[in-house]
Design an enzyme around this catalytic site. Structure first.
Site, PDB file in Angstrom:
ATOM      1  N   HIS A  82       0.848  -1.180   0.000  1.00  0.00           N
ATOM      2  CA  HIS A  82       0.000   0.000   0.000  1.00  0.00           C
ATOM      3  C   HIS A  82       0.885   1.231   0.000  1.00  0.00           C
ATOM      4  O   HIS A  82       1.889   1.288   0.713  1.00  0.00           O
ATOM      5  CB  HIS A  82      -0.889   0.020   1.257  1.00  0.00           C
ATOM      6  CG  HIS A  82      -1.750   1.240   1.332  1.00  0.00           C
ATOM      7  ND1 HIS A  82      -2.933   1.359   0.632  1.00  0.00           N
ATOM      8  CD2 HIS A  82      -1.579   2.422   1.973  1.00  0.00           C
ATOM      9  CE1 HIS A  82      -3.446   2.544   0.864  1.00  0.00           C
ATOM     10  NE2 HIS A  82      -2.644   3.215   1.673  1.00  0.00           N
ATOM     11  N   ASP A 161     -15.561   2.665   6.435  1.00  0.00           N
ATOM     12  CA  ASP A 161     -14.508   3.620   6.069  1.00  0.00           C
ATOM     13  C   ASP A 161     -15.023   4.658   5.083  1.00  0.00           C
ATOM     14  O   ASP A 161     -14.653   5.827   5.162  1.00  0.00           O
ATOM     15  CB  ASP A 161     -13.294   2.893   5.482  1.00  0.00           C
ATOM     16  CG  ASP A 161     -12.188   3.891   5.137  1.00  0.00           C
ATOM     17  OD1 ASP A 161     -11.712   4.568   6.070  1.00  0.00           O
ATOM     18  OD2 ASP A 161     -11.844   4.041   3.952  1.00  0.00           O
ATOM     19  N   ARG A 168     -14.697  12.651   8.005  1.00  0.00           N
ATOM     20  CA  ARG A 168     -13.408  13.209   8.458  1.00  0.00           C
ATOM     21  C   ARG A 168     -12.955  14.319   7.531  1.00  0.00           C
ATOM     22  O   ARG A 168     -12.469  15.361   7.969  1.00  0.00           O
ATOM     23  CB  ARG A 168     -12.340  12.100   8.513  1.00  0.00           C
ATOM     24  CG  ARG A 168     -12.501  11.165   9.696  1.00  0.00           C
ATOM     25  CD  ARG A 168     -11.675   9.901   9.521  1.00  0.00           C
ATOM     26  NE  ARG A 168     -10.279  10.190   9.356  1.00  0.00           N
ATOM     27  CZ  ARG A 168      -9.421   9.426   8.636  1.00  0.00           C
ATOM     28  NH1 ARG A 168      -9.861   8.340   8.021  1.00  0.00           N
ATOM     29  NH2 ARG A 168      -8.173   9.755   8.544  1.00  0.00           N
ATOM     30  N   SER A 183      -8.194   3.338   8.915  1.00  0.00           N
ATOM     31  CA  SER A 183      -8.779   3.469   7.572  1.00  0.00           C
ATOM     32  C   SER A 183      -7.974   2.653   6.552  1.00  0.00           C
ATOM     33  O   SER A 183      -8.525   1.862   5.787  1.00  0.00           O
ATOM     34  CB  SER A 183      -8.801   4.960   7.203  1.00  0.00           C
ATOM     35  OG  SER A 183      -9.029   5.147   5.846  1.00  0.00           O
ATOM     36  N   LYS A 187      -8.955  -1.657   5.076  1.00  0.00           N
ATOM     37  CA  LYS A 187      -9.125  -2.032   3.664  1.00  0.00           C
ATOM     38  C   LYS A 187      -8.133  -3.123   3.257  1.00  0.00           C
ATOM     39  O   LYS A 187      -8.439  -3.996   2.457  1.00  0.00           O
ATOM     40  CB  LYS A 187      -8.986  -0.784   2.792  1.00  0.00           C
ATOM     41  CG  LYS A 187     -10.203   0.139   2.937  1.00  0.00           C
ATOM     42  CD  LYS A 187     -10.025   1.478   2.252  1.00  0.00           C
ATOM     43  CE  LYS A 187      -9.129   2.393   3.019  1.00  0.00           C
ATOM     44  NZ  LYS A 187      -9.145   3.786   2.648  1.00  0.00           N
TER      45      LYS A 187
END
Ligand code: URA
Length: 433
Positions: A82, A161, A168, A183, A187
Site C-alpha cells: 500500500h 470507512d 473526516r 482506515s 481495507k
C-alpha cells in the site's frame, strides 16, 4: 449503551471498550448514529487520541462492517502493498508482475486518483479493454492462473470507512494517526493476504509532510498489522520530487512497461525492488533481502516480469498489443516542451505543484465524478541532481485543454529550483520492521 455517553467518555480522555467501539461502528453504518454525533466524537478522538487497543478494536469493527475476501482457494503465499499516495507513483504496476514472476501471489485491490495523486485503476484503464471489476470468482481464477490480479475496491468492502472518511474530510479530522491507520489497514485486512509492505510517502507531494509523523504512522500500522497476524513492514520514502519521470495515466503505464523491461527510471525500479525484496523474504522465498533484490533485478532484465504483466493484461481483457508496442497509447493532442531559463543543478522539483499541474492538464480529478483525459500529463526530462544548461529541455506536457497551457508551462518552470552544487536525494528514508 448510547452515543452521548461514549462522546462524554472520549471528551474526558477515557479509554473506550471493545463493545463500545463495535457499537459505534455498527450503529453508524446502520444510520442510527447521526453525522453530528460522530463528528463530535471524531474531534474528541483528534484531541485526546486513541490507544493502540482502541485503534485495534476500531480497525477490527471497520473490517467487520463489510465483506471479507478470503483467499484460501488461491494456492501460494499472497502478498500486498500500500502506498499512502504520491505523484508519479506507479510502483504497484512494477511490483505486482515482479512478485508473480518469483512465484508469490499478488492479490491487489487498488483505488482511483483524487486531487494531485494518481490511482492505479485509472492507469490500468489506459490499456484498452482492461477490466478492473472482476467478480470474486474471476479474481480468484486469475490469481490461480497467473499469480496476479488488480481490481477496484467494491462497495461491500469496509463500508464504515467510506462513511467515516467522507465525514473526516468534512470535519478536518483526517490527520490523526489512529484514524488514518484504521482506515488504511481495514481495507488491507478485508483482503486475506499473508504479508504486507506499506510505502509511507513523506514530503511536499505527500500526505505526511515530515519524517517524524511518517515514522509515528508507520510504527502504528506495523504494530496493528502484526496484532492481526499479518506480516507487516513499512518503508518511508521521499516524495519531495515526483517518482520516475512520468505523471499521468498512459504516460505512467508506458513508464511502468519500460521499467518491467529493465529500462525505466532508477528511482521507480529501486522502490519496487526494495518492497519486493521484503515481501520475498517475508514470504519465505529467500534467506535475506539482498538475495531477493538480485533475483528481482534479474527478472526485470530477462523478460520474466514483463511477461507476467502481459499475462495479467490478457486475463483482465486488455489489449496486449499496447504492451508490445507502447507507441499505440494515444497521448493528448497538444504537446508543449518547456525549456530551462537558468542553468545549474536541479535542487528541487515541487512534487505537489507538478501533481496539481498534471491534474489541471486533465490527468486527475477535482471531484470523484470528473472524467479523466488518460493521455494527459507531464514527462520530466530533468530530476533532482541533474545538471541543466539554459535552454535545455526540462519537461514536456500533454493536454487537450488549450486554455491551460501557458499557465501550466510557467508553473512547471517555477516548480524547478536550481543551485550551483549537486544535491543528493535520499529516496528511501527509513525501513520499519
Ligand atoms: N488513506 C486512507 O485510505 N485513509 C486515510 O485516512 C488516509 C489516507
Amino acid at each position: 449503551m448510547n452515543i452521548i455517553d461514549i462522546i462524554e467518555k472520549k471528551k474526558h480522555s477515557k479509554e473506550l471498550s471493545e463493545s463500545e467501539i463495535k457499537y459505534l461502528v455498527e450503529e453508524y453504518v446502520k444510520g442510527n448514529i447521526h453525522d453530528y454525533q460522530m463528528s463530535a466524537l471524531l474531534m474528541a478522538i483528534y484531541f485526546n487520541k486513541l490507544s493502540i487497543d482502541e485503534t485495534y478494536f476500531l480497525t477490527k469493527s471497520m473490517v467487520e462492517s463489510g465483506e471479507i475476501i478470503k483467499l484460501d482457494k488461491v494456492s501460494g503465499i499472497k502478498v500486498d502493498k500500500h502506498s499512502t499516495g504520491g505523484v508519479g507513483d506507479s510502483v504497484t504496476l512494477v511490483l505486482g508482475p515482479l512478485m508473480a514472476s518469483v512465484g508469490l501471489v499478488f492479490a491487489k485491490m487498488s483505488g482511483r486518483g483524487l486531487g494531485h495523486t494518481g490511482g492505479t485503476l485509472d492507469k490500468l484503464e489506459s490499456i484498452p479493454g482492461f477490466n478492473i471489476s472482476l467478480t470474486d470468482e474471476e479474481f480468484i481464477h486469475n490469481l490461480n492462473e497467473s499469480n496476479i490480479a488488480v481490481i477496484g475496491q467494491t462497495a461491500d468492502i469496509v463500508p464504515a470507512d467510506k462513511l467515516l472518511y467522507a465525514l473526516r474530510d468534512a470535519t478536518a479530522t483526517v490527520d490523526n494517526v489512529s484514524l488514518i491507520s484504521s482506515s488504511i489497514l481495514s481495507k488491507k485486512l478485508a483482503l486475506a493476504n499473508d504479508a504486507l509492505v506499506l510505502d509511507v510517502k513523506v514530503g511536499k507531494g505527500a500526505f505526511m509532510k515530515d519524517v517524524e509523523s511518517a515514522t509515528e504512522l508507520s510504527n502504528l500500522m506495523v504494530s496493528l498489522g502484526k496484532k492481526f497476524n499479518r506480516k507487516t513492514k513499512a518503508i518511508i520514502t521521499n516524495m519531495n520530487e515526483p517518482l520516475g519521470k512520468a505523471i499521468g495515466n498512459s504516460l505512467e503505464i508506458i513508464e511502468a512497461i519500460d521499467t518491467l523491461r529493465g529500462e525505466g527510471p532508477k528511482d521507480l525500479e529501486e522502490i519496487a525492488v526494495v518492497i519486493g525484496s521484503k515481501l520475498m523474504h517475508m514470504g519465505g522465498k529467500t534467506n535475506n533481502e539482498e538475495e531477493a533484490k538480485n533475483i528481482l533485478r534479474e527478472n526485470l532484465k530477462n523478460g520474466k516480469a514483463i511477461e507476467k504483466f502481459k499475462e495479467m493484461v490478457k486475463l483482465q481483457g486488455g489489449d496486449v498489443s499496447y504492451i508490445d508496442n507502447t507507441d499505440k497509447f494515444k497521448l493528448s493532442n497538444i504537446k508543449r516542451e518547456i525549456f530551462a531559463k537558468d542553468s545549474g543543478y536541479v535542487k528541487e522539483i515541487d512534487a505537489l505543484e507538478i501533481g496539481i499541474a498534471s491534474r489541471d492538464l486533465g490527468a486527475g480529478r477535482l471531484s470523484k465524478e470528473d472524467t479523466l483525459d488518460l493521455g494527459a500529463g507531464i514527462l520530466l526530462n530533468k530530476k533532482i541532481g541533474d545538471h541543466v544548461d539554459e535552454g535545455e529541455l526540462l519537461a514536456t506536457i500533454y493536454t487537450n485543454k488549450k486554455d491551460v497551457v501557458e499557465d501550466i508551462c510557467s508553473r512547471i518552470q517555477k516548480a524547478y529550483v536550481f543551485d550551483d552544487h549537486k544535491k543528493d536525494y535520499k529516496l528511501i528514508l527509513k525501513e520499519i520492521d
